[in-house]
Design a protein around this motif. Structure first.
Motif, PDB file in Angstrom:
ATOM      1  N   MET A 127     -89.524 -55.722 -14.603  1.00 40.31           N
ATOM      2  CA  MET A 127     -88.529 -56.566 -14.104  1.00 40.31           C
ATOM      3  C   MET A 127     -88.770 -56.405 -12.540  1.00 40.31           C
ATOM      4  N   ASP A 128     -89.327 -57.568 -11.781  1.00 41.61           N
ATOM      5  CA  ASP A 128     -89.698 -57.148 -10.509  1.00 41.61           C
ATOM      6  C   ASP A 128     -89.237 -58.178  -9.728  1.00 41.61           C
ATOM      7  N   GLY A 129     -88.887 -57.921  -8.201  1.00 38.74           N
ATOM      8  CA  GLY A 129     -88.672 -58.945  -7.472  1.00 38.74           C
ATOM      9  C   GLY A 129     -87.415 -59.116  -7.025  1.00 38.74           C
ATOM     10  N   ASN A 130     -86.442 -58.058  -7.473  1.00 42.52           N
ATOM     11  CA  ASN A 130     -85.134 -58.281  -6.960  1.00 42.52           C
ATOM     12  C   ASN A 130     -84.735 -58.212  -5.304  1.00 42.52           C
ATOM     13  N   GLY A 131     -85.698 -57.320  -4.621  1.00 39.63           N
ATOM     14  CA  GLY A 131     -85.713 -57.239  -3.356  1.00 39.63           C
ATOM     15  C   GLY A 131     -85.824 -58.405  -2.607  1.00 39.63           C
ATOM     16  N   ARG A 132     -87.140 -59.135  -2.918  1.00 39.05           N
ATOM     17  CA  ARG A 132     -87.369 -60.388  -2.491  1.00 39.05           C
ATOM     18  C   ARG A 132     -86.469 -61.388  -2.468  1.00 39.05           C
ATOM     19  N   TRP A 133     -85.751 -61.481  -4.080  1.00 38.45           N
ATOM     20  CA  TRP A 133     -84.552 -62.449  -4.152  1.00 38.45           C
ATOM     21  C   TRP A 133     -83.497 -62.091  -3.099  1.00 38.45           C
ATOM     22  N   LYS A 182     -88.507 -42.621  -4.670  1.00 34.93           N
ATOM     23  CA  LYS A 182     -89.141 -42.760  -3.334  1.00 34.93           C
ATOM     24  C   LYS A 182     -88.103 -43.607  -2.386  1.00 34.93           C
ATOM     25  N   ARG A 183     -87.400 -44.496  -2.976  1.00 34.78           N
ATOM     26  CA  ARG A 183     -86.913 -45.423  -2.176  1.00 34.78           C
ATOM     27  C   ARG A 183     -85.474 -44.890  -1.569  1.00 34.78           C
ATOM     28  N   PRO A 184     -84.884 -45.612  -0.306  1.00 31.92           N
ATOM     29  CA  PRO A 184     -83.865 -45.081   0.275  1.00 31.92           C
ATOM     30  C   PRO A 184     -82.481 -44.495  -0.656  1.00 31.92           C
TER      31      PRO A 184
HETATM   32 MG    MG Z   1     -90.787 -54.320  -6.823  1.00 30.51          MG
END
Ligand code: MG
Ligand code: IPE
Ligand code: IPE
Length: 264
Positions: free
Chosen positions: A36-42, A87-89
């Motif tokens: 599941m990818d793209g939550n941040g871009r959304w 590694k994320r905030p």
């Molecule tokens: Mg991603």
């Protein structure tokens, strides 16, 4: 499939009905794995904080789990948090952990009502205690159910999974409980988090990225990969149906040759 059965899967959406009608139910993928990818871009495209993308992504998980169960898939595994995602905030990480807890709390009843057996693939012990407790409750309360096996890959990485298997085999060999000459593919498979699941037949990745990002490295050796530009929060039932229709058009050869080529 009868019209009533199609309606049971998708309701009255005409496009979805067409997709379901195109599916051969005798050749469903047994196990579907999803990155599941793209939550941040959304979220960014809507000028929202990243966490809002993750929140919206929970709806997609709901939709996909429900569809997988209705279709009668054996297993669905979704990559929700990788060992690299630490590694994320810190506020994003704690927000994700909070969403996880909330998801289990809210969904457990629905999972049980749909005969879904819930599981976790990954290092459960590395998660915060409150999240771990909630997940364990979900696992425990669905352990006797026999429908879709739905797993969240959490604190998961394929390399660390395989490293862990290597370490355990070495310990067993040193203890004399296994002969190194008996270490074969089955011995490794039995020690993976997914030992109880069939191999993924179909691997879906959203948001257009063409990489596997350390997901189920051993298990996807012969999975068919299906990538869509759709961002995860926009992923719905029809996308899963489309992936299955496309999957059924592929020819899986496992290193062999096609039947027709063999005859030529
Ligand atoms: Mg991603
Ligand atoms: C996927 O969305 C969810 C997780 C990895 C937890 P991302 O958060 O990776 O979204 P992008 O890739 O930044 O758009
Ligand atoms: C993959 O997404 C991991 C999960 C979906 C949990 P990432 O966004 O973390 O992967 P990269 O960084 O694009 O490889």
């Amino acid at each position: 499939m009868t019209r009533a059965q199609v309606l049971e899967v998708v309701g009255d959406d005409r496009d979805e009905q067409t997709l379901v009608a195109a599916i051969d139910f005798s050749r469903l993928p047994r196990h579907v794995a999803v990155i599941m990818d793209g939550n941040g871009r959304w979220a960014r495209s809507r000028h929202l904080p990243r966490l809002e993308g993750h929140r919206a992504g929970v709806e997609s998980v709901r939709s996909v789990v429900e569809t997988a169960a209705r279709l009668g898939l054996q297993a669905l595994t979704v990559y929700a948090f990788s060992t690299e995602n630490w590694k994320r905030p810190t506020d994003e990480v704690s927000g994700l952990m909070g969403l996880l807890k909330l998801y289990i709390r809210r969904e457990l009843k629905t999972l049980r009502a749909n005969n879904i057996k819930f599981g976790v693939v990954g290092g459960l012990d590395g998660l915060p205690k409150d999240v771990r407790d909630e997940l364990r409750r979900g696992i425990h309360e669905t352990s006797k159910l026999s429908g879709l096996q739905f797993s969240l890959a959490l604190n998961y990485s394929g390399r660390s999974e395989l490293t862990d298997v290597a370490r355990r085999l070495a310990i067993e060999a040193r203890a004399g409980t296994i002969d190194p000459m008996d270490i074969d593919e089955k011995a490794i498979e039995r020690r993976l988090f997914t030992a109880h699941l069939p191999e993924p037949d179909l691997l879906i990745r959203t948001s257009g990225e063409l990489r596997v990002s350390n997901f189920l490295l051993w298990q996807i050796a012969y999975a068919e990969i299906w990538v869509t530009d759709v961002l995860w929060p926009d992923f719905r039932r029809r996308h899963l149906l489309q992936a299955i229709v496309d999957f059924q058009k592929r020819e899986r050869r496992y290193g062999g040759i096609t039947a027709s080529a063999g005859k030529a």
